[in-house]
Design an enzyme around this catalytic site. Structure first.
Site, mmCIF file in Angstrom:
data_model
loop_
_atom_site.group_PDB
_atom_site.id
_atom_site.type_symbol
_atom_site.label_atom_id
_atom_site.label_comp_id
_atom_site.label_asym_id
_atom_site.label_seq_id
_atom_site.Cartn_x
_atom_site.Cartn_y
_atom_site.Cartn_z
ATOM 1 N N GLU A 39 -7.049 31.562 -54.475
ATOM 2 C CA GLU A 39 -5.633 31.869 -54.711
ATOM 3 C C GLU A 39 -5.431 33.367 -54.922
ATOM 4 O OE1 GLU A 39 -3.474 29.311 -57.343
ATOM 5 O OE2 GLU A 39 -4.249 27.513 -56.356
ATOM 6 N N CYS B 134 -5.062 16.325 -51.461
ATOM 7 C CA CYS B 134 -5.868 16.724 -52.615
ATOM 8 C C CYS B 134 -7.151 15.882 -52.680
ATOM 9 C CB CYS B 134 -5.049 16.513 -53.878
ATOM 10 S SG CYS B 134 -5.897 17.021 -55.376
ATOM 11 N N ASN B 135 -8.282 16.564 -52.683
ATOM 12 C CA ASN B 135 -9.571 15.851 -52.754
ATOM 13 C C ASN B 135 -9.708 15.103 -54.062
ATOM 14 O OD1 ASN B 135 -11.819 16.939 -50.499
ATOM 15 N ND2 ASN B 135 -9.994 18.197 -50.747
ATOM 16 N N THR B 136 -9.235 15.714 -55.149
ATOM 17 C CA THR B 136 -9.376 15.088 -56.463
ATOM 18 C C THR B 136 -8.588 13.776 -56.512
ATOM 19 O OG1 THR B 136 -9.559 17.307 -57.395
ATOM 20 C CG2 THR B 136 -9.209 15.514 -58.947
ATOM 21 N N ASP C 181 -0.234 17.332 -52.577
ATOM 22 C CA ASP C 181 -1.406 17.967 -53.189
ATOM 23 C C ASP C 181 -1.023 18.355 -54.614
ATOM 24 O OD1 ASP C 181 -3.986 19.273 -53.332
ATOM 25 O OD2 ASP C 181 -2.899 21.160 -53.230
ATOM 26 N N SER C 182 -2.039 18.744 -55.384
ATOM 27 C CA SER C 182 -1.794 19.193 -56.751
ATOM 28 C C SER C 182 -1.047 20.524 -56.783
ATOM 29 C CB SER C 182 -3.129 19.357 -57.470
ATOM 30 O OG SER C 182 -3.968 20.222 -56.728
ATOM 31 N N GLY D 153 -8.119 19.183 -60.785
ATOM 32 C CA GLY D 153 -9.586 19.113 -60.764
ATOM 33 C C GLY D 153 -10.249 18.857 -62.107
ATOM 34 N N CYS E 199 -12.691 20.353 -51.129
ATOM 35 C CA CYS E 199 -11.571 20.829 -51.946
ATOM 36 C C CYS E 199 -10.627 21.590 -51.016
ATOM 37 C CB CYS E 199 -12.086 21.753 -53.052
ATOM 38 S SG CYS E 199 -10.771 22.538 -54.013
ATOM 39 N N THR E 200 -9.342 21.423 -51.265
ATOM 40 C CA THR E 200 -8.330 22.047 -50.395
ATOM 41 C C THR E 200 -8.508 23.557 -50.241
ATOM 42 O OG1 THR E 200 -6.970 22.108 -52.395
ATOM 43 C CG2 THR E 200 -6.480 20.376 -50.796
ATOM 44 N N HIS E 201 -9.022 24.207 -51.280
ATOM 45 C CA HIS E 201 -9.088 25.675 -51.275
ATOM 46 C C HIS E 201 -10.296 26.245 -50.532
ATOM 47 C CE1 HIS E 201 -6.184 25.021 -54.412
ATOM 48 N NE2 HIS E 201 -6.041 26.308 -54.650
#
Ligand code: DGL
Length: 271
Positions: A153, A74-76, A11-12, A44, A185-187
């Site tokens: 975060e 990571c979705n991006t 992931d990023s 992103g 999105c991961t978050h």
């Protein structure tokens, strides 16, 4: 045949730990190597070209750990660089877009589906393309929600500011009478409760990480590469920087403590 090699997840940054959480719930005996590009996060807002370059570096780090499969958490990256990863990896690669889109199509009754994600993910229309491929009758509506990343975060799950921002972002989507919303999105799974609250609990929320864990389980079986051991799995965490509060934020995303976090650099990724 049992295959104890780890699943590689990248992931990023820290967000992909929500995907690791879903994977280890679904596949508790699979060893996992995680890489978060914390030195270069966020992806992103970056151009597809740069994200594609970064995705290649991230893939190489995982390949150095003899992974049997790569999950692009990571979705991006999944939206704009999955082909780059697939070309580079000698192992099966799973992104989060297709599984998320499939889960949404299965769950939506009205076939009106909302998508939220980073600017890069929404601009790419990767979810929209995947949805249409799965069911041409689906209508989709999307909105980028970049502020959700720092809010998650920061741990502001119940904060008034998050609620206001969520209302601002999600109101236009609810006007389209969607019945399902892809958390692209991961978050965003961290903010599930506030998203449900401001949309008055009317939407089915699709966690792409959970949907991806289902697909990974099927793929391990079809490829014959499941780890049949019943021992506790080994989870290893690598990052390109150990920023302040990484362990604390990571714990929130993973749902448990991370233990040792190792820094790797791209130049000498053979740790
Ligand atoms: N991991 C990214 C994603 O799922 C979110 C954070 C970032 O912008 O890098 O798209």
């Amino acid at each position: 045949m049992s295959d104890a090699r780890p699943i590689g997840v990248f992931d990023s940054g820290v967000g992909g730990l929500t995907v690791v959480r879903a994977l280890s719930e679904k596949l508790p005996h699979e060893n996992i190597v995680y890489f978060g590009d914390t030195a270069r996060v966020p992806y992103g807002p970056k151009s597809p070209q740069v994200v594609r370059e970064y995705a290649l570096d991230d893939t190489n780090i995982l390949l150095n750990h003899d992974v049997k499969l790569i999950v692009v958490a990571c979705n991006t990256v999944s939206a704009v660089a999955l082909d780059v990863v697939q070309k580079q990896a000698r192992v099966p690669v799973v992104g989060v877009i297709e599984p998320g889109a499939l889960a949404a199509v299965k769950r939506s009754k009205s076939k009106r589906i909302g998508i939220i994600g980073t600017v890069g993910t929404i601009k790419s229309n990767a979810y929209g393309t995947a949805l249409k491929r799965l069911d041409a009758d689906v209508e989709h509506f999307s909105h980028p929600c970049p502020l959700f990343v720092p809010l998650a975060e920061e741990g502001w799950m119940d904060h008034r500011a998050t609620e206001l921002i969520a209302k601002e972002y999600l109101f236009p989507l609810t006007q389209h009478k969607i019945d399902t919303l892809i958390l692209g999105c991961t978050h965003y799974p961290i903010l599930k409760d506030v998203i449900s609250r401001v949309t008055h609990q009317t939407l089915q929320l699709i966690d792409s990480g959970e949907a991806t864990a289902e697909v990974v389980a099927q793929l391990l079986d079809s490829e014959g590469i499941r780890n049949l051991s019943t021992m506790n799995a080994r989870l290893q965490f690598f990052v390109s920087d150990v920023p302040h509060k990484f362990a604390e934020i990571g714990e929130r995303f993973l749902g448990r403590t991370l233990g040792r976090i190792q820094r790797v650099s791209f130049a000498s990724s053979h740790d």
